[in-house]
Design an enzyme around this catalytic site. Structure first.
Site, mmCIF file in Angstrom:
data_model
loop_
_atom_site.group_PDB
_atom_site.id
_atom_site.type_symbol
_atom_site.label_atom_id
_atom_site.label_comp_id
_atom_site.label_asym_id
_atom_site.label_seq_id
_atom_site.Cartn_x
_atom_site.Cartn_y
_atom_site.Cartn_z
ATOM 1 N N ASP A 273 0.861 -1.186 0.000
ATOM 2 C CA ASP A 273 0.000 0.000 0.000
ATOM 3 C C ASP A 273 0.900 1.241 0.000
ATOM 4 O O ASP A 273 1.335 1.705 1.046
ATOM 5 C CB ASP A 273 -0.890 -0.067 1.254
ATOM 6 C CG ASP A 273 -1.818 1.129 1.373
ATOM 7 O OD1 ASP A 273 -1.621 2.126 0.645
ATOM 8 O OD2 ASP A 273 -2.737 1.064 2.215
ATOM 9 N N HIS A 370 17.893 12.554 -19.109
ATOM 10 C CA HIS A 370 16.495 12.392 -19.512
ATOM 11 C C HIS A 370 16.357 12.511 -21.016
ATOM 12 O O HIS A 370 15.640 11.754 -21.650
ATOM 13 C CB HIS A 370 15.630 13.477 -18.859
ATOM 14 C CG HIS A 370 15.181 13.094 -17.489
ATOM 15 N ND1 HIS A 370 14.319 13.848 -16.748
ATOM 16 C CD2 HIS A 370 15.461 12.020 -16.732
ATOM 17 C CE1 HIS A 370 14.096 13.261 -15.591
ATOM 18 N NE2 HIS A 370 14.787 12.163 -15.556
#
Ligand code: MEV
Length: 431
Positions: A273, A370
């Site tokens: 979770d 990136h």
């Protein structure tokens, strides 16, 4: 991908058949999804990758990571590779303690109620544990009770003295939310009787500060040289970025987002979770009255040092672990660690992810890396395959315009050149 899967099975020394559901389009079966949530209409996929080069407490570990953001897995794998040079990460975690809260309001005599509850604490813990005898038999369960005095504003804005009872529960291999919530609801009647007050909320606290995971790393400075910078320059860039995050919550938030890039990716891959983990980790960062970074980096004695400490509500049983077959495979890749060990590994991944970001931010910036990945993605979208992907990506970067139309033009030019000069066939053979 097929080659990666073959090498993954080799690295784990298991037959490929022991790593089911990898490399297949189907992940969570629809029927399972339908049983897990309400109004199910499908299953949403996320890429699952593997973080490489991790050495944690002297053991090699392959880390499954589910994440949609490019660069995260490449960056963390590189940081883990650098960290190996200093002996890797050292990690540990507390017992799997989770707090359950029972709120008591409208108490006639708060001091008397507190004393009565504290006197009956053994009986209350027994009552809580009777709700989960199997957990208690395994050595877990409710271990300690604490009564906190708290002022909460009433409906008219006036402070009302309340009692908040904390059950400290050892949830062992489970994340423990259901277990703790059941216990809180189960002992509420007794607490009402003892206090003479009225029970309101009965729920776990995601500020799981009895369940901290820690990791640290120590890297020789010379191992950090890169991007045309010396090792000490890179290390001082990382340490300066850490001090910036210490000084400024605006920066600390982004710094911590980078940490959670790694932590959430493993949490999701292992069926945990991640909202609970996020909530607890950020709340812990504000424990000193202002929002602080999850990690610290500093330079001393020829080394870069890094450390992290955050609450991690991790489970290896129950929840999505049971219902999502891919989670079973992800845990298998990790070597089926117990929850405490997994929490330590996840803390190490967070620290490595942060180091990767700061290493670039403190020197050349993150866009260079990136952009290289983005260029490769565009090359693939334009139709390049095999070796041609790199050729097109490099040409895109050299052109200084990383756009799809440029990738298409470059690929078309390469195809034309190949047609007129057969000697270049090797470059395009896999296109
Ligand atoms: C991007 O997903 C994460 C970073 O912004 C983290 C940071 O700034 O430290 C690069």
């Amino acid at each position: 991908m097929a080659e990666r899967l073959r090498r993954l099975a080799d690295a784990l020394a298991v037959p490929r058949s022991e790593l089911p559901h990898l490399g297949e389009a189907a992940t969570l079966p629809l029927a399972n999804a339908d049983g897990m949530i309400e109004n199910a209409i499908g299953v949403l996929g996320l890429p699952l990758g593997v973080g490489l080069n991790f050495l944690v407490n002297g053991e090699d570990v392959l880390v499954p990571m589910a994440v949609e953001e490019p660069s995260v897995i490449a960056a963390v794998s590189l940081a883990a590779k650098i960290a190996r040079e200093g002996g890797g990460f050292f990690a540990d975690a507390d017992e799997q303690m989770l707090i359950g809260q029972v709120q008591l309001e409208a108490i006639p005599d708060r001091a008397a109620a507190k004393a009565a509850i504290e006197r009956a604490s053994e009986e209350i813990l027994r009552e809580a544990n009777a709700l989960h005898p199997a957990m208690a038999a395994r050595g877990g369960g409710a271990k300690r009770l604490e009564v906190r005095e708290l002022s909460v504003l009433d409906v008219d804005g006036k402070p009302e003295p309340q009692l908040i009872v904390h059950l400290h529960v050892d949830t062992q291999e489970a994340m423990g939310a259901n277990l703790v919530n059941t216990m809180c609801e189960g002992v509420a009647g007794t607490l009402e009787r003892l206090s003479g007050g009225r029970v309101r909320l009965r729920i776990l606290s995601n500020l799981a500060d009895g369940r901290l995971a820690r990791a640290k790393v120590r890297i020789p400075l010379e191992q950090l040289a890169d991007f045309g910078y010396t090792g000490p320059e890179v290390a001082h860039g990382i340490a300066a970025a850490s001090r910036f995050a210490d000084a400024d919550p605006y920066r600390a938030t982004t710094h911590n987002k980078g940490v959670m890039n790694g932590i959430d990716a493993v949490a999701i891959a292992t069926g945990n979770d991640w909202r609970a983990i996020e909530a607890g980790a950020h709340a812990y960062c504000a424990r000193n009255g202002r929002y602080e970074p999850m990690t610290r980096w500093w330079v001393s004695e020829g080394h870069l040092h890094g450390s992290i400490e955050i609450p991690l509500q991790i489970g290896t049983v129950g929840g999505a672990v049971k219902t999502n077959p891919l989670v079973v495979t992800a845990l298998r890749i990790l070597g089926n660690p117990p929850a405490k060990k997994l929490a330590g590994i996840i803390a190490a991944v967070g620290l490595a992810q942060n180091m990767a970001a700061l290493r670039a931010l403190g020197t050349v910036g993150i866009q260079k890396g990136h952009m290289a990945l983005h260029a490769r993605n565009l090359a693939v979208t334009a139709g390049a395959r095999g070796q041609t992907i790199e050729v097109v990506a490099k040409a895109l970067i050299a052109a200084g315009e990383i756009k799809l139309h440029r990738a298409q033009e470059i690929l078309a030019r390469l195809v034309r050149e190949q047609a007129s000069a057969p000697g270049t066939a090797g470059v395009l053979e896999a296109t």
